[in-house]
Motif scaffolding. Structure first.
Motif, PDB file in Angstrom:
ATOM      1  N   GLU A 246       0.766  -1.064  -0.077  1.00  0.00           N
ATOM      2  CA  GLU A 246       0.065   0.005  -0.042  1.00  0.00           C
ATOM      3  C   GLU A 246       0.619   1.256  -0.034  1.00  0.00           C
ATOM      4  O   GLU A 246       1.775   1.356   0.679  1.00  0.00           O
ATOM      5  CB  GLU A 246      -0.819  -0.031   1.201  1.00  0.00           C
ATOM      6  N   ASP A 247       0.486   2.024  -0.916  1.00  0.00           N
ATOM      7  CA  ASP A 247       1.206   3.510  -0.855  1.00  0.00           C
ATOM      8  C   ASP A 247       2.554   3.281  -1.439  1.00  0.00           C
ATOM      9  O   ASP A 247       3.350   4.340  -1.621  1.00  0.00           O
ATOM     10  CB  ASP A 247       1.081   4.198   0.178  1.00  0.00           C
ATOM     11  N   LEU A 248       3.067   2.216  -2.089  1.00  0.00           N
ATOM     12  CA  LEU A 248       4.510   2.035  -2.345  1.00  0.00           C
ATOM     13  C   LEU A 248       4.346   2.139  -4.160  1.00  0.00           C
ATOM     14  O   LEU A 248       4.306   0.929  -4.427  1.00  0.00           O
ATOM     15  CB  LEU A 248       5.206   1.053  -1.799  1.00  0.00           C
ATOM     16  N   TRP A 249       4.455   3.181  -4.692  1.00  0.00           N
ATOM     17  CA  TRP A 249       4.181   3.262  -6.028  1.00  0.00           C
ATOM     18  C   TRP A 249       5.341   3.121  -6.850  1.00  0.00           C
ATOM     19  O   TRP A 249       6.510   3.746  -6.738  1.00  0.00           O
ATOM     20  CB  TRP A 249       3.583   4.463  -6.461  1.00  0.00           C
ATOM     21  N   LEU A 250       5.504   2.353  -7.835  1.00  0.00           N
ATOM     22  CA  LEU A 250       6.447   2.012  -8.925  1.00  0.00           C
ATOM     23  C   LEU A 250       7.869   1.784  -8.153  1.00  0.00           C
ATOM     24  O   LEU A 250       8.808   2.189  -8.609  1.00  0.00           O
ATOM     25  CB  LEU A 250       6.617   3.440  -9.681  1.00  0.00           C
ATOM     26  N   PRO A 251       7.727   0.897  -7.207  1.00  0.00           N
ATOM     27  CA  PRO A 251       9.081   0.574  -6.520  1.00  0.00           C
ATOM     28  C   PRO A 251       9.906  -0.447  -7.525  1.00  0.00           C
ATOM     29  O   PRO A 251      11.120  -0.508  -7.494  1.00  0.00           O
ATOM     30  CB  PRO A 251       8.524  -0.346  -5.333  1.00  0.00           C
ATOM     31  N   VAL A 252       9.281  -1.303  -8.311  1.00  0.00           N
ATOM     32  CA  VAL A 252      10.120  -2.024  -9.424  1.00  0.00           C
ATOM     33  C   VAL A 252      10.708  -1.101 -10.316  1.00  0.00           C
ATOM     34  O   VAL A 252      11.843  -1.371 -10.785  1.00  0.00           O
ATOM     35  CB  VAL A 252       9.185  -3.162 -10.164  1.00  0.00           C
ATOM     36  N   HIS A 253      10.003  -0.083 -10.856  1.00  0.00           N
ATOM     37  CA  HIS A 253      10.725   0.959 -11.820  1.00  0.00           C
ATOM     38  C   HIS A 253      12.045   1.470 -11.077  1.00  0.00           C
ATOM     39  O   HIS A 253      13.080   1.412 -11.654  1.00  0.00           O
ATOM     40  CB  HIS A 253       9.886   2.049 -12.043  1.00  0.00           C
ATOM     41  N   ALA A 254      11.807   1.771  -9.637  1.00  0.00           N
ATOM     42  CA  ALA A 254      12.924   2.274  -9.194  1.00  0.00           C
ATOM     43  C   ALA A 254      14.250   1.319  -8.754  1.00  0.00           C
ATOM     44  O   ALA A 254      15.216   1.664  -8.948  1.00  0.00           O
ATOM     45  CB  ALA A 254      12.506   2.972  -7.635  1.00  0.00           C
ATOM     46  N   LEU A 255      13.847   0.099  -8.649  1.00  0.00           N
ATOM     47  CA  LEU A 255      14.968  -0.968  -8.162  1.00  0.00           C
ATOM     48  C   LEU A 255      15.579  -1.325  -9.626  1.00  0.00           C
ATOM     49  O   LEU A 255      16.908  -1.346  -9.697  1.00  0.00           O
ATOM     50  CB  LEU A 255      14.153  -2.137  -7.606  1.00  0.00           C
ATOM     51  N   HIS A 256      14.650  -1.440 -10.756  1.00  0.00           N
ATOM     52  CA  HIS A 256      15.353  -1.817 -11.913  1.00  0.00           C
ATOM     53  C   HIS A 256      16.100  -0.616 -12.523  1.00  0.00           C
ATOM     54  O   HIS A 256      17.464  -0.700 -12.848  1.00  0.00           O
ATOM     55  CB  HIS A 256      14.291  -1.959 -13.048  1.00  0.00           C
ATOM     56  N   LEU A 257      15.512   0.531 -12.864  1.00  0.00           N
ATOM     57  CA  LEU A 257      16.178   1.671 -13.481  1.00  0.00           C
ATOM     58  C   LEU A 257      17.173   2.332 -12.668  1.00  0.00           C
ATOM     59  O   LEU A 257      18.483   2.628 -13.201  1.00  0.00           O
ATOM     60  CB  LEU A 257      15.149   2.813 -13.831  1.00  0.00           C
ATOM     61  N   VAL A 258      16.820   2.776 -11.277  1.00  0.00           N
ATOM     62  CA  VAL A 258      17.763   3.409 -10.413  1.00  0.00           C
ATOM     63  C   VAL A 258      18.707   2.427  -9.941  1.00  0.00           C
ATOM     64  O   VAL A 258      19.985   2.953  -9.931  1.00  0.00           O
ATOM     65  CB  VAL A 258      17.129   4.221  -9.255  1.00  0.00           C
ATOM     66  N   GLU A 259      18.515   1.397  -9.064  1.00  0.00           N
ATOM     67  CA  GLU A 259      19.689   0.925  -8.407  1.00  0.00           C
ATOM     68  C   GLU A 259      20.015  -0.069  -9.310  1.00  0.00           C
ATOM     69  O   GLU A 259      21.551  -0.130  -9.107  1.00  0.00           O
ATOM     70  CB  GLU A 259      18.791  -0.101  -7.500  1.00  0.00           C
ATOM     71  N   MET A 260      19.482  -0.939 -10.025  1.00  0.00           N
ATOM     72  CA  MET A 260      20.178  -1.963 -10.997  1.00  0.00           C
ATOM     73  C   MET A 260      20.786  -1.293 -12.369  1.00  0.00           C
ATOM     74  O   MET A 260      21.781  -1.674 -12.950  1.00  0.00           O
ATOM     75  CB  MET A 260      19.261  -2.998 -11.343  1.00  0.00           C
ATOM     76  N   GLY A 261      20.324  -0.160 -12.694  1.00  0.00           N
ATOM     77  CA  GLY A 261      20.698   0.317 -14.188  1.00  0.00           C
ATOM     78  C   GLY A 261      20.263  -0.706 -15.406  1.00  0.00           C
ATOM     79  O   GLY A 261      20.888  -0.941 -16.288  1.00  0.00           O
ATOM     80  N   MET A 262      19.078  -1.204 -15.055  1.00  0.00           N
ATOM     81  CA  MET A 262      18.377  -2.152 -15.941  1.00  0.00           C
ATOM     82  C   MET A 262      17.078  -1.486 -16.648  1.00  0.00           C
ATOM     83  O   MET A 262      16.401  -1.375 -16.278  1.00  0.00           O
ATOM     84  CB  MET A 262      18.140  -3.232 -15.204  1.00  0.00           C
ATOM     85  N   MET A 263      17.248  -1.425 -18.024  1.00  0.00           N
ATOM     86  CA  MET A 263      16.328  -0.996 -18.833  1.00  0.00           C
ATOM     87  C   MET A 263      14.992  -1.924 -18.714  1.00  0.00           C
ATOM     88  O   MET A 263      15.210  -3.057 -18.556  1.00  0.00           O
ATOM     89  CB  MET A 263      16.454  -0.808 -20.274  1.00  0.00           C
ATOM     90  N   GLN A 264      13.723  -1.214 -18.831  1.00  0.00           N
ATOM     91  CA  GLN A 264      12.680  -2.233 -18.808  1.00  0.00           C
ATOM     92  C   GLN A 264      11.604  -1.695 -20.031  1.00  0.00           C
ATOM     93  O   GLN A 264      11.667  -0.384 -20.188  1.00  0.00           O
ATOM     94  CB  GLN A 264      12.066  -2.168 -17.502  1.00  0.00           C
ATOM     95  N   GLY A 265      10.915  -2.582 -20.424  1.00  0.00           N
ATOM     96  CA  GLY A 265      10.125  -2.296 -21.418  1.00  0.00           C
ATOM     97  C   GLY A 265       8.445  -2.524 -21.289  1.00  0.00           C
ATOM     98  O   GLY A 265       8.168  -3.594 -20.543  1.00  0.00           O
TER      99      GLY A 265
END
Length: 308
Positions: A246-265
């Motif tokens: 609840e209220d944790l929006w776009l955590p996977v985006h942040a983990l992939h793009l910011v932390e891992m440096g992994m593009m997503q489509g």
């Protein structure tokens, strides 16, 4: 609202900052080496080509849920115009206005930030109104060609489409990997099929958008452990929506793009690929998914092709 401790714990475990040097701007694309591409080329057996992009059209997947992300607005700027004088060759030209992430697309690494940072610890303020992304813009991605692996989670669960709100877990990915009969390896691009695209193809844009199955916050660690180069799926939001926490929006985006440096489509049409993989009885292939090199872009349209 501050991000919860649970998020920061996962972020610490998957963080790739400095892994490829302090100047790195492409993250996990570094995993696509010449040797990885050479092995990927060996996946081509029949030459069967499967397009994975949606048509760029004014009644596309965008419904207004994401501010400013408009479907393509196509206009003719000249029609059979003899620009060099009467009797010369006539030309027709087009122009288009669209969100770069309007249809089938890649998210570049600066597409999201958290805690004031983008990939490799750079300040989020390096993304500006006039210059776009100073670092890790989509133009820096270069060549995106590797082995693709379809993880058909819907088929692995015995359904054509996962229910809206289904959070795809590492266990789901492993079940789909078993169905695929191959193991995801370093440098692969993973395509995760939920079947959600079937709603859009049937004409129901609202149902396609929300609620949506998508990746769970538990999956970034799975991709990190496998050294996956990039991930794409067949949904508008990529991750499960509404969020599983609840209220944790776009955590996977942040983990992939910011932390891992992994593009997503997102918005990849995997329906024909699912059929083709079933017919060929294999789920790995050569994947070409070249980004359009918009300088400073935080995303780009892409027309991927799987070659079996």
């Amino acid at each position: 609202m501050a991000l919860p401790v649970e998020f920061h714990d996962i972020a610490e475990r998957v963080n790739n900052w400095g892994r490829w040097g302090t100047d790195d701007e492409i993250g996990t694309l570094n995993l696509i080496t010449d040797e990885v591409v050479r092995r990927a080329a060996a996946e081509v057996r029949t030459g069967r080509r499967v397009p994975l992009a949606l048509p760029l059209r004014e009644d596309g997947v965008q419904t207004g849920m994401i501010p400013g992300r408009v479907n393509p607005l196509h206009a003719m700027v000249q029609i059979n115009q003899e620009i060099f004088g009467p009797g010369t060759v006539a030309c027709s030209d087009d122009a288009v206005t669209m969100g770069l992430q309007a249809a089938t697309h890649w998210d570049a690494l600066p597409h999201v930030s958290h805690s004031g940072r983008i990939y490799n610890g750079r300040p989020a303020g390096t993304v500006t109104a006039h210059g776009g992304a100073e670092f890790s813009g989509i133009d820096k991605a270069g060549h995106v060609v590797s082995r693709g692996v379809l993880l058909d989670v819907a088929r692995a669960r015995g359904v054509e489409r996962l229910d809206g709100g289904h959070a795809v877990t590492p266990e789901d990915l492993e079940a789909a990997e078993e169905l695929a009969g191959t193991r995801v390896r370093a440098g692969d691009i993973v395509l995760v099929r939920t079947g959600q695209m079937r709603l859009y193809l049937a004409g129901d844009r609202q149902a396609y958008a929300h609620p949506s199955p998508g990746l769970s916050v538990r999956t970034p660690e799975w991709f990190h452990a496998r050294d996956v180069a990039a991930v794409a799926n067949d949904t508008l939001t990529f991750e499960v929506f509404p969020p599983e926490i609840e209220d944790l929006w776009l955590p996977v985006h942040a983990l992939h793009l910011v932390e891992m440096g992994m593009m997503q489509g997102q918005n990849w049409n995997l329906e024909k690929l699912s059929t083709a993989c079933g017919q060929e009885r294999r789920h790995s292939f050569l994947l070409s998914a070249m980004p359009e090199p918009f300088a400073g872009g935080t995303g780009t349209p892409v027309a991927p092709v799987a070659v079996l």
